[in-house]
Write a protein that holds these residues in place. Structure first.
Motif, short mmCIF file in Angstrom:
data_model
loop_
_atom_site.label_atom_id
_atom_site.label_comp_id
_atom_site.label_asym_id
_atom_site.label_seq_id
_atom_site.Cartn_x
_atom_site.Cartn_y
_atom_site.Cartn_z
N GLY A 90 0.79 -1.23 0.00
CA GLY A 90 0.00 0.00 0.00
C GLY A 90 0.81 1.27 0.00
N VAL A 91 2.14 1.15 -0.10
CA VAL A 91 3.01 2.31 -0.05
C VAL A 91 3.89 2.36 -1.30
N GLU A 92 3.93 3.54 -1.91
CA GLU A 92 4.82 3.79 -3.04
C GLU A 92 5.84 4.82 -2.58
N ALA A 103 2.44 11.13 -8.51
CA ALA A 103 1.94 9.81 -8.10
C ALA A 103 0.78 9.94 -7.13
N ALA A 104 0.87 10.87 -6.18
CA ALA A 104 -0.20 11.05 -5.20
C ALA A 104 -1.47 11.56 -5.87
N LYS A 105 -1.34 12.52 -6.79
CA LYS A 105 -2.53 13.03 -7.48
C LYS A 105 -3.18 11.93 -8.32
N ALA A 106 -2.37 11.12 -8.99
CA ALA A 106 -2.92 10.02 -9.79
C ALA A 106 -3.64 9.02 -8.88
N ALA A 107 -3.06 8.72 -7.74
CA ALA A 107 -3.65 7.76 -6.82
C ALA A 107 -4.92 8.30 -6.15
N ALA A 108 -5.01 9.62 -6.00
CA ALA A 108 -6.14 10.23 -5.29
C ALA A 108 -7.44 10.19 -6.07
#
Length: 179
Positions: A90-92, A103-108
């Motif tokens: 669960g962690v990148e 990456a955070a925006k894509a995952a959100a």
């Protein structure tokens, strides 16, 4: 499009952690906070600094361990120069801010990216990618520790207040970071 939100509980004298990153001070000040409870469902991913990821969780080993007292589950992007050899479920991990933010925006998935950690929040602010700040001010002075925002030599960062509200254990102040 996802916004970056730095949400944090801080002491009345501006510290988000005690000396050495100690978070035990927070436990007596946690409790019902409708704004924080509502926010959990509006977060799609966490952007976390290395020290916060490896840091002190005052609820470690309990059902309340983790972000928002264990109420939030989802993808975490950790900004670090020390990417572990062994994957963490669960962690990148990202080695630089632009990659971590992307990456955070894509995952959100269009929800908030919640920024955790004073240093990563400062980096986001300086890079012009931080959109909002939510401070939940607890009624306690710590006197020392990790500041909400620190910029050696000082600086002025204007914030536009969006709302002020009260919870049993905190005063919530939500700001927008002007573009």
């Amino acid at each position: 499009m996802s916004k970056l939100l730095y949400s944090v509980t801080m002491s009345a004298d501006g510290f988000i952690a005690g000396p050495g990153g100690d978070m035990s001070w927070l436990v007596p000040h946690l409790g019902p906070n409708p704004l924080a409870d509502d926010l959990v469902g509006r977060i799609g991913a966490l952007l976390v600094g290395h020290r916060t990821f490896r840091g002190d969780d005052p609820n470690e080993g309990t059902e309340k361990e983790g972000a928002f007292e264990g109420a939030w589950q989802g993808p975490q992007i950790v900004l670090t120069h020390h990417i572990p050899d062994t994957p963490v479920p669960g962690v990148e991990f990202a080695g630089n801010l632009p990659d971590a933010v992307a990456a955070a925006k894509a995952a959100a998935g269009g929800k908030y990216v919640n920024v955790l950690g004073a240093d990563v929040a400062r980096q986001c602010l300086e890079a012009g990618v931080l959109d909002e700040v939510l401070t939940m001010v607890a009624p306690v002075f710590l006197g020392d520790g990790v500041r909400l925002f620190e910029h050696p030599g000082g600086t002025n960062v204007r914030l536009d207040r969006l709302s002020v509200g009260h919870a049993p254990h905190a005063v919530n102040i939500w700001y927008r970071v002007p573009g």
